[in-house]
Design a protein around this motif. Structure first.
Motif, PDB file in Angstrom:
ATOM      1  N   UNK A 169       0.951  -1.084   0.156  1.00 27.78           N
ATOM      2  CA  UNK A 169       0.303   0.013   0.199  1.00 27.78           C
ATOM      3  C   UNK A 169       1.089   0.844  -0.132  1.00 27.78           C
ATOM      4  N   UNK A 170       2.134   1.681   0.898  1.00 29.77           N
ATOM      5  CA  UNK A 170       2.338   2.230   0.994  1.00 29.77           C
ATOM      6  C   UNK A 170       3.970   2.870  -0.098  1.00 29.77           C
ATOM      7  N   UNK A 171       3.606   1.190  -1.076  1.00 27.00           N
ATOM      8  CA  UNK A 171       4.353   1.170  -2.285  1.00 27.00           C
ATOM      9  C   UNK A 171       3.275   1.986  -3.668  1.00 27.00           C
ATOM     10  N   UNK A 172       2.235   1.852  -3.392  1.00 29.81           N
ATOM     11  CA  UNK A 172       1.463   2.309  -4.117  1.00 29.81           C
ATOM     12  C   UNK A 172       1.020   3.678  -3.882  1.00 29.81           C
ATOM     13  N   UNK A 173       1.356   4.065  -2.474  1.00 28.87           N
ATOM     14  CA  UNK A 173       0.968   5.309  -2.250  1.00 28.87           C
ATOM     15  C   UNK A 173       2.159   6.274  -2.391  1.00 28.87           C
ATOM     16  N   UNK A 174       2.863   5.972  -2.908  1.00 30.85           N
ATOM     17  CA  UNK A 174       4.230   6.747  -2.876  1.00 30.85           C
ATOM     18  C   UNK A 174       5.312   7.188  -2.093  1.00 30.85           C
ATOM     19  N   UNK A 189      -2.953  -0.728  -6.280  1.00 27.37           N
ATOM     20  CA  UNK A 189      -3.452   0.275  -7.249  1.00 27.37           C
ATOM     21  C   UNK A 189      -5.068   0.073  -7.508  1.00 27.37           C
ATOM     22  N   UNK A 229       3.156   7.005 -12.943  1.00 26.26           N
ATOM     23  CA  UNK A 229       2.792   7.711 -11.179  1.00 26.26           C
ATOM     24  C   UNK A 229       4.339   7.034 -11.095  1.00 26.26           C
ATOM     25  N   UNK A 230       4.619   5.915 -11.442  1.00 25.21           N
ATOM     26  CA  UNK A 230       5.947   5.534 -10.480  1.00 25.21           C
ATOM     27  C   UNK A 230       6.716   5.447 -11.117  1.00 25.21           C
ATOM     28  N   UNK A 254       7.040   8.841  -9.686  1.00 26.25           N
ATOM     29  CA  UNK A 254       7.653   9.048  -8.216  1.00 26.25           C
ATOM     30  C   UNK A 254       9.402   8.527  -8.011  1.00 26.25           C
ATOM     31  N   UNK A 258      12.065  10.894  -6.568  1.00 27.20           N
ATOM     32  CA  UNK A 258      13.633  10.609  -5.361  1.00 27.20           C
ATOM     33  C   UNK A 258      14.431  10.577  -5.655  1.00 27.20           C
ATOM     34  N   UNK A 317      -4.718   4.622   5.423  1.00 33.51           N
ATOM     35  CA  UNK A 317      -4.552   2.596   4.357  1.00 33.51           C
ATOM     36  C   UNK A 317      -5.169   1.162   4.686  1.00 33.51           C
TER      37      UNK A 317
END
Lengths: 233, 179
Positions: free
Chosen positions: A17-22, A50, B81-82, B85, B89, B171
């Motif tokens: 979840x944190x990976x997807x949130x960024x 996602x 998005x990735x 991101x 970073x 989350x």
């Protein structure tokens, strides 16, 4: 780095979840990205997150990209020699329009002056630019896979810090260190683990003495450019 | 006709190396995708780099898209998005959080209604609405603007030490609510 991805199912799903949130830092994000192809469970978690959060993408205002962006993508996908006019055109008036538009023409022009001899085949090269779009280094890939670098406008580096060279192949999630650099001059770097390709990002970051302690850039990116095929003039 | 092919069909063609299909994907989606990258990077040059990198990834990974498991639009947005991101970073996420172009839009009250304007967004809207305000705002700012924990803390004037825990709790609650 084994053991970085947790084994507890709840922790693994939160990490996804944190990976997807960024919100993961560079190191953890790279660990997750590297684990995805081989860890089907983690991949399923990431896909589920996602899907859950996808509606939030509507909160970003749509905006038209620069008009030449597809041409850049097309060129990066299949390296072809830049048009011959690139080096010859009277580019000086539009010289500072930013590396996105100007760098390939700039690379072709500067390389013709500095590095290339006439009648050589197209080569991969780039001009690393500062955040203010000032040219800083010319980088040219040799057929052997080595990179030749030449500084253009040497600038002093903050005391007690060093410059480190990185390469990021297209599609890679983490850059590879190519070693430390002097602040100016000419040198040849021979990467052992990667080969220069069109579309590869070349970056120079500011790091503590001895280089990045983490294997990833930790300081600001001072100069950046993308290797493209430049037509010999 | 090609022009009417679905995005999923186009991605299937892209996976077999069809450059024209990738160009059509770009033509249809680049304005939306550039907006997503620019919301994270807030710098058009950097957003263009991210979209370029993202489209190289789309070209390489289109075969991984499975229409049975999700929408093509969502898959494309995730790839972009990735890419954005990763670039944020690499730039050290040095983007100032008092940047005037960093709007309050994602945390404005009407934002949730925009999320709910799509059918798939309605449940997410309801579940986000059920979160504590700080958890909800942290999640929205992180997702839309790519803010790190430290940047979320600065932006919302919250202690850094607790932001990470709040976002994780948010989350968890979202996952439970959407289950």
């Amino acid at each position: 780095m084994p053991g970085v991805i947790p084994t507890d199912p709840g922790e693994r799903d939160l990490l996804a979840g944190e990976y997807v949130l960024g919100t993961l830092d560079s190191r953890m994000a790279a660990e997750v990205a590297a684990a995805l192809p081989v860890d089907a469970g983690l991949r399923a978690s990431v896909e589920a997150w996602e899907a859950r959060l996808a509606p939030l993408t509507t909160l970003a205002e749509p905006e038209a990209p620069p008009p030449d962006l597809w041409e850049r993508i097309d060129a990066a996908l299949s390296p072809r020699p830049a048009p011959r006019t690139a080096a010859a055109r009277p580019a000086w008036s539009g010289f500072w329009r930013g590396w996105a538009i100007g760098a390939s023409a700039l690379a072709a022009g500067l390389a013709a002056m500095i590095l290339l001899r006439p009648d050589e085949p197209a080569r991969l090269m780039t001009v690393l630019m500062t955040q203010q779009d000032q040219p800083a280094w010319v980088v040219e890939a040799e057929n052997s896979g080595a990179l030749r670098l030449a500084s253009l406008n040497p600038r002093p580096v903050e005391a007690g810090r060093v410059m480190q060279l990185w390469a990021l192949p297209p599609g890679a999630t983490a850059p590879t260190s190519l070693g430390l650099l002097p602040t100016e001059g000419r040198l040849t770097v021979s990467p052992s683990s990667i080969r220069p390709t069109a579309g590869m990002l070349i970056e120079i970051s500011l790091e503590p003495p001895g280089g990045s302690p983490t294997g990833r850039p930790t300081g600001p990116i001072l100069f950046i450019g993308r290797l493209t095929a430049a037509g010999a003039s | 006709m090609r022009a009417e092919a679905s995005l999923a069909d186009l991605l299937a063609s892209v996976s077999s190396g069809d450059r024209e299909a990738l160009r059509l994907v770009y033509q249809r989606q680049s304005t939306r995708l550039f907006g997503i990258a620019n919301a994270i990077l807030r710098d058009r040059e950097a957003a263009a780099d991210a979209v370029q990198d993202g489209f190289l990834r789309i070209g390489q990974r289109a075969g991984q898209f499975d229409p049975a498991r999700g929408m093509a639009e969502a898959w494309l947005a995730a790839v972009i998005r990735h890419a954005a991101l990763d670039l944020a970073r690499r730039r050290g996420r040095e983007l100032p959080t008092d940047d005037p172009t960093l709007g309050d839009m994602p945390v404005a009250p009407e934002a949730l209604e925009r999320v709910a304007a799509q059918f798939e967004g309605r449940r997410l809207r309801d579940c986000l609405g059920a979160l504590d305000e700080k958890n909800r705002k942290g999640i929205l700012l992180a997702f839309v603007h790519g803010l790190s924990h430290a940047q979320v803390a600065a932006r919302l004037d919250l202690p850094l030490g607790t932001v990470k825990a709040w976002i994780r709790r948010g989350l968890l609650q979202l996952r439970e609510c959407l289950a």
